[in-house]
Design a protein around this motif. Structure first.
Motif, PDB file in Angstrom:
ATOM      1  N   ASP A 152     -11.228   5.786  61.552  1.00 39.81           N
ATOM      2  CA  ASP A 152     -11.515   4.810  60.546  1.00 39.81           C
ATOM      3  C   ASP A 152     -12.798   5.123  59.598  1.00 39.81           C
ATOM      4  O   ASP A 152     -12.559   4.755  58.401  1.00 39.81           O
ATOM      5  N   GLU A 203      -5.083   0.905  62.627  1.00 41.66           N
ATOM      6  CA  GLU A 203      -4.087   0.105  62.466  1.00 41.66           C
ATOM      7  C   GLU A 203      -2.741   0.585  62.747  1.00 41.66           C
ATOM      8  O   GLU A 203      -1.640  -0.106  63.175  1.00 41.66           O
ATOM      9  N   ARG A 246      -2.487   0.569  66.594  1.00 38.26           N
ATOM     10  CA  ARG A 246      -2.079  -0.665  67.302  1.00 38.26           C
ATOM     11  C   ARG A 246      -0.532  -1.250  66.976  1.00 38.26           C
ATOM     12  O   ARG A 246       0.146  -2.104  67.672  1.00 38.26           O
ATOM     13  N   ARG A 247      -0.143  -0.631  65.788  1.00 37.82           N
ATOM     14  CA  ARG A 247       1.294  -1.281  65.393  1.00 37.82           C
ATOM     15  C   ARG A 247       2.507  -0.397  65.798  1.00 37.82           C
ATOM     16  O   ARG A 247       3.357  -1.241  66.410  1.00 37.82           O
TER      17      ARG A 247
END
Length: 361
Positions: A266, A286, A289-290
């Motif tokens: 990140d 992200e 997590r997706r």
């Protein structure tokens, strides 16, 4: 079932008998069948494995599950071990196969023969013993990218919902290589999950293998560090961006590396997004997590803090049965985590999340 929990083992292993290769390799490849000591034409399928490591590994496996050891890890003994541990469903990964088709200079057609023979044996002889409990994870031959989609359909015809890959480069190709694009697309369309599983001592390019020689060092490096680079390849190369429904699991590496790696990626993205913006359109964390999952080790000392950072929806559990680093009481240990993590979180890790990953709903 154990203490009121139903349990899915997301990473269990079969120990392939040598008869797999003599029986299931096509006649033109049968001369490549490994010897009982796992040599092909006199050459070991592994590297940098000392005699002491072999003897200690054999000893530990025998002591942990003597019944399975004496019965040569046949499917009956596997199910008996599952009952003993409290496991309801196990997803089956290979042992020798992790090395067999991880020989970088193997010809593509030879690697294909090995993967096809293994898959057929696993389906017809092993998982058929208890198909509701033993779930096959298909082997894929990355040596031949042009045949990956065909292999996926053959595996899907078995009714299997997952395949596995090594995280290492194969013939110089990393997981985001354009040659694999049709494979990722088909996995997404067929709803087939991809488990990423490393294997120490293999004859592929592996982190640490050029620097160290002991299993202590090689095993410490290979599993987490190759997984870190596999996740990076899938993000940086745009695989997860292009295929948002694709499910990828990172197995047998613990999860302690993940918060740091997501934070690091990140940070890099914040500073250098302009360099990768065509393939990476949101924060790397992200993407994870997706659509990604990671197998935890219940002995990791910082699970509560990790869950605070990444949540509990992406965590699964694998026993690594019956390998030398498998701990026979591992399921009891993960159940005991309910005093630290809550019963709801343990339920997610050992059932709800692997159900979603492996498409059991």
């Amino acid at each position: 079932m154990l203490n009121g929990y139903s349990v899915i083992d997301a990473d269990s292993h079969v120990v392939e008998p040598s008869t797999v290769w003599t029986k299931y390799l096509e006649p033109e490849f049968r001369h490549l069948a490994p010897s009982p000591d796992m040599r092909i034409k006199g050459e070991e399928i592994v590297q940098k494995v000392s005699k002491q490591v072999r003897e200690e590994g054999n000893k530990q496996m025998m002591q942990s599950h003597p019944n399975a050891y004496l019965n040569r890890y046949n499917p009956e003994s596997h199910v008996q071990a599952m009952v003993q541990m409290g496991i309801d469903i196990a997803f089956i990964y290979p042992t020798y196969g992790l090395w067999l088709w991880a020989i970088d200079d193997m010809l593509p057609e030879e690697a294909e023969a090995f993967t096809r023979g293994y898959n057929t044996w696993l389906y017809q002889e092993f998982c058929s013993y208890a198909p509701d409990r033993l779930k096959g994870v298909g082997a894929i031959n990355l040596h031949a990218p042009e045949k990956l989609v065909q292999q996926l359909h053959e595996i899907a015809e078995f009714g299997w919902k997952a395949v596995f890959l090594r995280p290492n480069p194969v013939k110089g190709r990393i997981l985001s290589d354009p040659a694999y694009e049709s494979f990722w697309k088909e996995c997404e369309q067929l709803g087939i999950a991809v488990g990423i599983h490393e294997g120490t001592h293999s004859r592929l390019v592996t982190t640490g293998a050029q620097r160290f020689h002991t299993r202590f060092a090689l095993h410490a490096c290979s599993h987490p560090m190759e997984q870190m680079m596999a996740l990076l390849a899938l993000i940086e190369g745009g695989v997860l961006e292009r295929h948002p429904q694709l499910k990828v699991g990172f197995l047998e590496s613990g999860c302690g590396w993940l918060p740091y790696w997501l934070w690091r990626l990140d940070e890099e993205y914040e500073n250098l997004y302009w360099e990768v913006k065509d393939n990476v359109r949101m924060k790397p964390s992200e993407y994870f997590r997706r659509q990604c999952f990671i197998a935890i080790e219940p002995y990791e000392p910082y699970l509560a803090e990790i869950i605070q950072y990444i949540g509990s929806d992406n965590l699964i559990f694998g026993s690594d049965y019956p390998h030398m680093d498998h701990k026979p009481n591992i399921v009891k240990k993960i159940i005991e985590l309910e005093t630290l993590l809550s019963r709801e979180t343990v339920q997610k890790i050992i059932w709800d999340n692997p159900v979603r990953f492996y498409g059991l709903i």
